[in-house]
Each structure stands twice: as structure tokens, then as C-alpha cells.
Write a protein that holds these residues in place. Structure first.
Motif, mmCIF file in Angstrom:
data_model
loop_
_atom_site.group_PDB
_atom_site.id
_atom_site.type_symbol
_atom_site.label_atom_id
_atom_site.label_comp_id
_atom_site.label_asym_id
_atom_site.label_seq_id
_atom_site.Cartn_x
_atom_site.Cartn_y
_atom_site.Cartn_z
ATOM 1 N N MET A 1 0.775 -1.237 0.201
ATOM 2 C CA MET A 1 -0.052 -0.102 0.037
ATOM 3 C C MET A 1 0.681 1.165 -0.026
ATOM 4 N N THR A 2 0.421 2.106 -0.843
ATOM 5 C CA THR A 2 1.344 3.514 -0.661
ATOM 6 C C THR A 2 0.892 4.430 0.338
ATOM 7 N N ILE A 3 1.489 5.540 0.574
ATOM 8 C CA ILE A 3 0.852 6.404 1.608
ATOM 9 C C ILE A 3 -0.135 6.945 1.318
ATOM 10 N N ASN A 4 -0.491 7.289 -0.255
ATOM 11 C CA ASN A 4 -1.594 7.970 -0.676
ATOM 12 C C ASN A 4 -2.871 7.015 -0.768
ATOM 13 N N GLU A 5 -2.539 5.719 -0.781
ATOM 14 C CA GLU A 5 -3.763 4.610 -0.889
ATOM 15 C C GLU A 5 -4.170 4.701 0.605
ATOM 16 N N TYR A 6 -3.174 4.680 1.725
ATOM 17 C CA TYR A 6 -3.514 4.655 3.137
ATOM 18 C C TYR A 6 -4.359 6.035 3.410
ATOM 19 N N GLN A 7 -3.911 7.266 2.852
ATOM 20 C CA GLN A 7 -4.780 8.499 2.942
ATOM 21 C C GLN A 7 -6.085 8.542 2.525
ATOM 22 N N ASN A 8 -6.200 7.789 1.500
ATOM 23 C CA ASN A 8 -7.661 7.702 0.663
ATOM 24 C C ASN A 8 -8.558 6.766 1.462
ATOM 25 N N LYS A 9 -8.071 5.541 1.994
ATOM 26 C CA LYS A 9 -8.893 4.806 2.708
ATOM 27 C C LYS A 9 -9.101 5.173 4.255
ATOM 28 N N ALA A 10 -7.962 5.963 4.826
ATOM 29 C CA ALA A 10 -8.170 6.313 5.875
ATOM 30 C C ALA A 10 -9.410 7.440 6.256
ATOM 31 N N VAL A 11 -9.262 8.356 5.113
ATOM 32 C CA VAL A 11 -10.415 9.473 5.419
ATOM 33 C C VAL A 11 -11.785 8.935 5.011
ATOM 34 N N GLU A 12 -11.833 7.747 4.563
ATOM 35 C CA GLU A 12 -13.102 7.277 4.333
ATOM 36 C C GLU A 12 -14.045 6.996 5.770
ATOM 37 N N THR A 13 -13.148 6.973 6.795
ATOM 38 C CA THR A 13 -13.624 6.710 8.001
ATOM 39 C C THR A 13 -13.836 8.033 8.986
ATOM 40 N N ALA A 14 -13.489 9.038 8.163
ATOM 41 C CA ALA A 14 -13.689 10.494 8.957
ATOM 42 C C ALA A 14 -15.157 10.771 9.261
ATOM 43 N N ILE A 15 -15.307 10.899 10.466
ATOM 44 C CA ILE A 15 -16.665 11.538 10.915
ATOM 45 C C ILE A 15 -16.565 12.716 11.742
ATOM 46 N N TYR A 16 -16.670 13.800 11.144
ATOM 47 C CA TYR A 16 -16.506 15.297 12.099
ATOM 48 C C TYR A 16 -17.160 16.136 11.188
ATOM 49 N N GLY A 17 -17.711 17.140 11.989
ATOM 50 C CA GLY A 17 -18.749 18.104 11.502
ATOM 51 C C GLY A 17 -18.143 18.986 10.310
ATOM 52 N N SER A 18 -18.710 19.575 9.465
ATOM 53 C CA SER A 18 -18.228 20.493 8.601
ATOM 54 C C SER A 18 -17.828 21.694 9.116
ATOM 55 N N GLY A 19 -17.229 22.629 8.512
ATOM 56 C CA GLY A 19 -16.539 23.742 9.309
ATOM 57 C C GLY A 19 -15.586 23.933 10.129
ATOM 58 N N SER A 20 -15.331 22.560 10.697
ATOM 59 C CA SER A 20 -14.140 22.329 11.635
ATOM 60 C C SER A 20 -13.008 21.599 11.087
ATOM 61 N N ASN A 21 -13.328 21.275 9.796
ATOM 62 C CA ASN A 21 -12.355 20.060 9.144
ATOM 63 C C ASN A 21 -11.009 20.371 9.329
ATOM 64 N N ILE A 22 -10.622 21.345 9.635
ATOM 65 C CA ILE A 22 -8.819 21.612 10.166
ATOM 66 C C ILE A 22 -8.705 21.528 11.612
ATOM 67 N N ILE A 23 -9.616 22.064 12.327
ATOM 68 C CA ILE A 23 -9.493 22.074 13.733
ATOM 69 C C ILE A 23 -9.729 20.797 14.532
ATOM 70 N N TYR A 24 -10.492 19.866 13.984
ATOM 71 C CA TYR A 24 -10.741 18.488 14.523
ATOM 72 C C TYR A 24 -9.658 17.683 14.356
ATOM 73 N N PRO A 25 -9.061 17.443 13.362
ATOM 74 C CA PRO A 25 -7.980 16.536 12.947
ATOM 75 C C PRO A 25 -6.677 17.201 13.777
ATOM 76 N N THR A 26 -6.553 18.645 13.695
ATOM 77 C CA THR A 26 -5.333 19.169 14.445
ATOM 78 C C THR A 26 -5.314 18.751 15.928
ATOM 79 N N LEU A 27 -6.526 18.825 16.416
ATOM 80 C CA LEU A 27 -6.653 18.522 17.930
ATOM 81 C C LEU A 27 -6.313 17.073 18.157
ATOM 82 N N GLY A 28 -7.081 16.246 17.305
ATOM 83 C CA GLY A 28 -6.733 14.790 17.327
ATOM 84 C C GLY A 28 -5.249 14.480 17.060
ATOM 85 N N LEU A 29 -4.712 15.199 16.228
ATOM 86 C CA LEU A 29 -3.123 14.737 15.986
ATOM 87 C C LEU A 29 -2.405 15.257 17.316
ATOM 88 N N ALA A 30 -2.678 16.161 17.699
ATOM 89 C CA ALA A 30 -1.941 16.641 19.181
ATOM 90 C C ALA A 30 -2.389 15.487 20.237
#
Length: 108
Positions: A1-30
Motif C-alpha cells: 500500500m502506498t502512503i496516498n492509498e492509506y490516506q484515501n482509505k483512512a479518510v473514508e472513516t472520517a466523521i466530523y462536522g463541516s466547518g471544523s475540518n482543520i481544527i478537529y484533526p489538528t486537535l486529534g493529532l496533538a
């Protein structure tokens, strides 16, 4: 699996509200990076710095969560993980070539 294939599969499971797309994953990453650091800290405190296979596996699972949030945040910023990785390697190669790989500061 390539890193982009991982990214495409991973984001299929993303469930977070619109309008906070950058804030939510930033807080999760931290938060997940903090969990990695906490597990390493506890190995130092509780296991005299000995990283057993079990402890390494626990840390690896947390690193997977870090990778998921990195993939989501990168996507939400409009980048593929491949682009992020290439830009990072280019930056580091430039610093090494200019003999400024050690030190601090973003623009060295």
C-alpha cells in the motif's frame, strides 16, 4: 500500500462536522501524539526504559492513530501524504546541503 492509498482509505472513516475540518484533526493529532509520548514516558518510569515487544506494539497502535489524523489533516488542507512527505524530504535535504540541519527555527 502506498502512503496516498492509506490516506484515501483512512479518510473514508472520517466523521466530523463541516466547518471544523482543520481544527478537529489538528486537535486529534496533538492528542494522539501526546498518547505516544505518555506511553514512552511510562516505559521509562515503570519498566526502567526497557521497551518490551508488548510496549512497542502499544506504541505502534498509537502511531497508527497519529498517522490517521495526519492523513485527515493533510487532506483537509488540500495535500496528499505523498506531497507532505516529499516537501519534508526536500526541506531536510536543503538544510543538510547548507549545513543547517541542526539548530532551531523553521526558516534556516
Amino acid at each position: 500500500m502506498t502512503i496516498n492509498e492509506y490516506q484515501n482509505k483512512a479518510v473514508e472513516t472520517a466523521i466530523y462536522g463541516s466547518g471544523s475540518n482543520i481544527i478537529y484533526p489538528t486537535l486529534g493529532l496533538a492528542g494522539e501524539a501526546g498518547e505516544v509520548a505518555d506511553k514512552v514516558k511510562k516505559v521509562l518510569r515503570d519498566n526502567d526504559g526497557v521497551f518490551t515487544n508488548e510496549k512497542k506494539k502499544e506504541i505502534a497502535f498509537e502511531l497508527g492513530d497519529v498517522l490517521w489524523y495526519l492523513a485527515a489533516l493533510s487532506r483537509d488542507l488540500g495535500y496528499t501524504l505523498d506531497e507532505i512527505a516529499k516537501a519534508n524530504l526536500d526541506k531536510l535535504a536543503s538544510r543538510k546541503e547548507r549545513n543547517v540541519i541542526s539548530g532551531s527555527g523553521d526558516n534556516r
